[in-house]
Scaffold this motif. Structure first.
Motif, PDB file in Angstrom:
ATOM      1  N   ALA A   1       0.839  -1.196   0.000  1.00 43.90           N
ATOM      2  CA  ALA A   1       0.000   0.000   0.000  1.00 43.90           C
ATOM      3  C   ALA A   1       0.874   1.245   0.000  1.00 43.90           C
ATOM      4  CB  ALA A   1      -0.904  -0.010   1.228  1.00 43.90           C
ATOM      5  N   THR A   2       0.614   2.167  -0.929  1.00 40.98           N
ATOM      6  CA  THR A   2       1.440   3.383  -0.971  1.00 40.98           C
ATOM      7  C   THR A   2       0.733   4.556  -0.298  1.00 40.98           C
ATOM      8  OG1 THR A   2       0.734   4.519  -3.018  1.00 40.98           O
ATOM      9  CG2 THR A   2       2.198   2.599  -3.271  1.00 40.98           C
ATOM     10  N   VAL A   3       1.542   5.323   0.437  1.00 43.03           N
ATOM     11  CA  VAL A   3       1.058   6.534   1.101  1.00 43.03           C
ATOM     12  C   VAL A   3       2.027   7.670   0.756  1.00 43.03           C
ATOM     13  CG1 VAL A   3      -0.039   5.272   3.011  1.00 43.03           C
ATOM     14  CG2 VAL A   3       2.336   6.029   3.238  1.00 43.03           C
ATOM     15  N   GLN A   4       1.631   8.898   1.047  1.00 39.88           N
ATOM     16  CA  GLN A   4       2.517  10.033   0.734  1.00 39.88           C
ATOM     17  C   GLN A   4       3.606  10.207   1.784  1.00 39.88           C
ATOM     18  OE1 GLN A   4      -0.772  12.892   0.117  1.00 39.88           O
ATOM     19  NE2 GLN A   4       0.165  13.350  -1.852  1.00 39.88           N
ATOM     20  N   ASN A   5       3.278   9.881   3.032  1.00 35.75           N
ATOM     21  CA  ASN A   5       4.239  10.107   4.106  1.00 35.75           C
ATOM     22  C   ASN A   5       4.091   9.042   5.198  1.00 35.75           C
ATOM     23  OD1 ASN A   5       5.880  11.055   6.132  1.00 35.75           O
ATOM     24  ND2 ASN A   5       4.866  13.038   6.349  1.00 35.75           N
ATOM     25  N   LEU A   6       5.096   8.196   5.322  1.00 30.17           N
ATOM     26  CA  LEU A   6       5.055   7.104   6.308  1.00 30.17           C
ATOM     27  C   LEU A   6       5.063   7.596   7.755  1.00 30.17           C
ATOM     28  CD1 LEU A   6       7.460   4.469   4.693  1.00 30.17           C
ATOM     29  CD2 LEU A   6       5.016   4.177   5.108  1.00 30.17           C
ATOM     30  N   LYS A   7       5.469   8.857   7.948  1.00 26.51           N
ATOM     31  CA  LYS A   7       5.523   9.389   9.316  1.00 26.51           C
ATOM     32  C   LYS A   7       4.195  10.025   9.737  1.00 26.51           C
ATOM     33  CE  LYS A   7      10.508  10.216   9.565  1.00 26.51           C
ATOM     34  NZ  LYS A   7      10.983  10.045   8.154  1.00 26.51           N
ATOM     35  N   ASN A   8       3.261  10.122   8.778  1.00 27.86           N
ATOM     36  CA  ASN A   8       1.974  10.759   9.076  1.00 27.86           C
ATOM     37  C   ASN A   8       0.973   9.714   9.582  1.00 27.86           C
ATOM     38  OD1 ASN A   8      -0.464  12.071   9.109  1.00 27.86           O
ATOM     39  ND2 ASN A   8      -0.333  12.875   7.023  1.00 27.86           N
ATOM     40  N   GLU A   9       0.672   9.768  10.866  1.00 25.27           N
ATOM     41  CA  GLU A   9      -0.220   8.777  11.467  1.00 25.27           C
ATOM     42  C   GLU A   9      -1.615   8.789  10.851  1.00 25.27           C
ATOM     43  OE1 GLU A   9      -0.208   9.212  15.696  1.00 25.27           O
ATOM     44  OE2 GLU A   9       1.779   8.298  15.908  1.00 25.27           O
ATOM     45  N   LYS A  10      -2.070   9.963  10.384  1.00 24.89           N
ATOM     46  CA  LYS A  10      -3.388  10.069   9.758  1.00 24.89           C
ATOM     47  C   LYS A  10      -3.462   9.258   8.463  1.00 24.89           C
ATOM     48  CE  LYS A  10      -5.674  14.296  11.242  1.00 24.89           C
ATOM     49  NZ  LYS A  10      -6.162  15.610  10.865  1.00 24.89           N
ATOM     50  N   GLU A  11      -2.304   9.032   7.876  1.00 23.32           N
ATOM     51  CA  GLU A  11      -2.271   8.261   6.629  1.00 23.32           C
ATOM     52  C   GLU A  11      -2.155   6.764   6.870  1.00 23.32           C
ATOM     53  OE1 GLU A  11      -0.800   9.200   2.629  1.00 23.32           O
ATOM     54  OE2 GLU A  11       0.663  10.381   3.725  1.00 23.32           O
ATOM     55  N   ILE A  12      -1.524   6.377   7.972  1.00 26.93           N
ATOM     56  CA  ILE A  12      -1.205   4.951   8.107  1.00 26.93           C
ATOM     57  C   ILE A  12      -1.953   4.195   9.207  1.00 26.93           C
ATOM     58  CG2 ILE A  12       1.091   5.296   7.089  1.00 26.93           C
ATOM     59  CD1 ILE A  12       2.232   4.913   9.932  1.00 26.93           C
ATOM     60  N   ASN A  13      -2.378   4.886  10.280  1.00 25.54           N
ATOM     61  CA  ASN A  13      -2.971   4.157  11.410  1.00 25.54           C
ATOM     62  C   ASN A  13      -4.194   3.323  11.030  1.00 25.54           C
ATOM     63  OD1 ASN A  13      -0.972   5.175  12.972  1.00 25.54           O
ATOM     64  ND2 ASN A  13      -2.265   6.379  14.336  1.00 25.54           N
ATOM     65  N   HIS A  14      -5.094   3.915  10.222  1.00 23.52           N
ATOM     66  CA  HIS A  14      -6.315   3.180   9.854  1.00 23.52           C
ATOM     67  C   HIS A  14      -6.004   1.992   8.953  1.00 23.52           C
ATOM     68  CE1 HIS A  14      -5.852   6.100   6.586  1.00 23.52           C
ATOM     69  NE2 HIS A  14      -6.629   5.342   5.833  1.00 23.52           N
ATOM     70  N   LEU A  15      -4.912   2.075   8.175  1.00 20.80           N
ATOM     71  CA  LEU A  15      -4.520   0.943   7.326  1.00 20.80           C
ATOM     72  C   LEU A  15      -3.944  -0.185   8.178  1.00 20.80           C
ATOM     73  CD1 LEU A  15      -2.843   2.857   4.338  1.00 20.80           C
ATOM     74  CD2 LEU A  15      -5.047   1.660   4.302  1.00 20.80           C
ATOM     75  N   GLU A  16      -3.109   0.198   9.128  1.00 21.90           N
ATOM     76  CA  GLU A  16      -2.465  -0.812   9.980  1.00 21.90           C
ATOM     77  C   GLU A  16      -3.459  -1.529  10.890  1.00 21.90           C
ATOM     78  OE1 GLU A  16       0.697   1.549  11.707  1.00 21.90           O
ATOM     79  OE2 GLU A  16       2.152   0.672  10.307  1.00 21.90           O
ATOM     80  N   SER A  17      -4.633  -0.907  11.119  1.00 21.90           N
ATOM     81  CA  SER A  17      -5.607  -1.546  12.002  1.00 21.90           C
ATOM     82  C   SER A  17      -6.618  -2.419  11.242  1.00 21.90           C
ATOM     83  CB  SER A  17      -6.347  -0.494  12.831  1.00 21.90           C
ATOM     84  OG  SER A  17      -7.092   0.339  11.976  1.00 21.90           O
TER      85      SER A  17
END
Length: 320
Positions: free
Chosen positions: A31-47
């Motif tokens: 899965a690609t995101v714009q910024n791996l450090k941005n929790e708003k981008e990744i938290n919902h994916l990781e859950s």
């Protein structure tokens, strides 16, 4: 070993639904995101269910070819959803919308071809189907209909133009380079969403509930549930017989029809009343997404889409 696929723009409303359904089906997802450090981008994916075992996140920039190659490497298929979307005023259309959409699409397809990906599903839009003022007045709009580029330029419809040019670039690339490309053209995607931020179509819906009287004349052709849009992507990926474009709307309707259904279901909100025909010349049609229906997609009806959207906006605190 489960099949490995890449989803670009995975953190968005449609992207995270695609990732969710792929994980449930046992796929391994890049899965690609714009910024791996941005929790708003990744938290919902990781859950998401299955994410611990089969989700890998990649930071990708549509104009940075190497970052695209890194994300797609080892994948059998690609779902290309990443595209800039700006509903409000655009200062520099070329830089903000056209370049990332068109060059980004070509970059993703080039990487897919180089890596030997089997099939690429490109997310286009009804924005690549309308506005199309020269389409015959007595004919229901379908996958053969294309947005009028000149009309977009004259009327400053830069997002619409970006989606049209990006899809055309995808077809041109597929033809020239022999890559297996298939396209989904979703209408206004609505419903429950996983991400913390709101997308353009849900923002449009939220504004309607708050009394916004914009009829979205050239931007509305009908709606589709996020789950149906995501499922459409997977169906056209898995069905090797799927070819070409796939209109994805529960029905072709006018924004006025949609707004009056919202007003009827939720009289407590300040929903404006529109004339019935808000989309001049657009013929209504029930089973307009025939290609997807033939692949087995059962569309969630408008009333349920509206209810799911309101419930989600309430649960996330956008409305009370």
């Amino acid at each position: 070993m489960s099949e490995v696929v890449c989803v670009t723009g995975a953190s968005g409303c449609i992207g995270s639904w695609v990732v969710h359904l792929l994980l449930l089906r046992g796929y391994t997802v890049h899965a690609t995101v714009q910024n791996l450090k941005n929790e708003k981008e990744i938290n919902h994916l990781e859950s998401l269910e299955g994410a611990k075992e089969r989700l890998r996140l990649f930071q990708m920039d549509l104009l940075d070819y190497e970052s695209i190659v890194a994300a797609i490497s080892g994948c059998a298929g690609v779902f290309h959803l990443a595209s800039p979307n700006n509903v409000d005023e655009v200062q520099d259309p070329q830089k903000e919308l056209l370049d990332p959409a068109v060059k980004g699409t070509v970059n993703v397809l080039t990487a897919a071809k180089e890596i030997g990906v089997g099939r690429v599903v490109v997310t286009s839009s009804i924005s690549a189907i309308m506005p199309s003022p020269n389409w015959p007045a007595d004919k229901v709009k379908n996958e053969e209909c294309w947005t009028d580029e000149e009309y977009c330029r004259q009327n400053g419809l830069w997002y619409t133009l970006s989606k049209t040019l990006a899809e055309k670039a995808a077809w041109e690339f597929a033809k020239e380079k022999g890559l297996d490309v298939v396209v989904v053209n979703p209408g206004t995607a609505l419903g429950p969403f996983f991400c913390p931020t709101i997308n353009a179509s849900m923002l449009m819906f939220l504004r309607l509930l708050q009394g916004c009287a914009d009829p979205y004349e050239n931007l509305f052709m009908g709606c589709a549930h996020f789950k149906n849009v995501a499922l459409a992507h997977i169906l056209v990926y898995e069905n090797k017989s799927a070819r070409g474009r796939h209109l994805c709307v529960e029905a072709i309707t006018h924004y006025g029809d949609f707004a009056s259904k919202v007003a009827e279901l939720y009289p407590e909100y300040n929903v404006p009343r529109f004339p019935r025909d808000t989309q001049p010349g657009l013929l209504r049609a029930k089973n307009a997404a025939k290609k997807l229906i033939d692949l087995g997609l059962e569309f969630i009806p408008m009333e349920q889409i509206i209810k799911d959207s309101v419930d989600c906006l309430k649960s996330k605190g956008f409305i009370s």
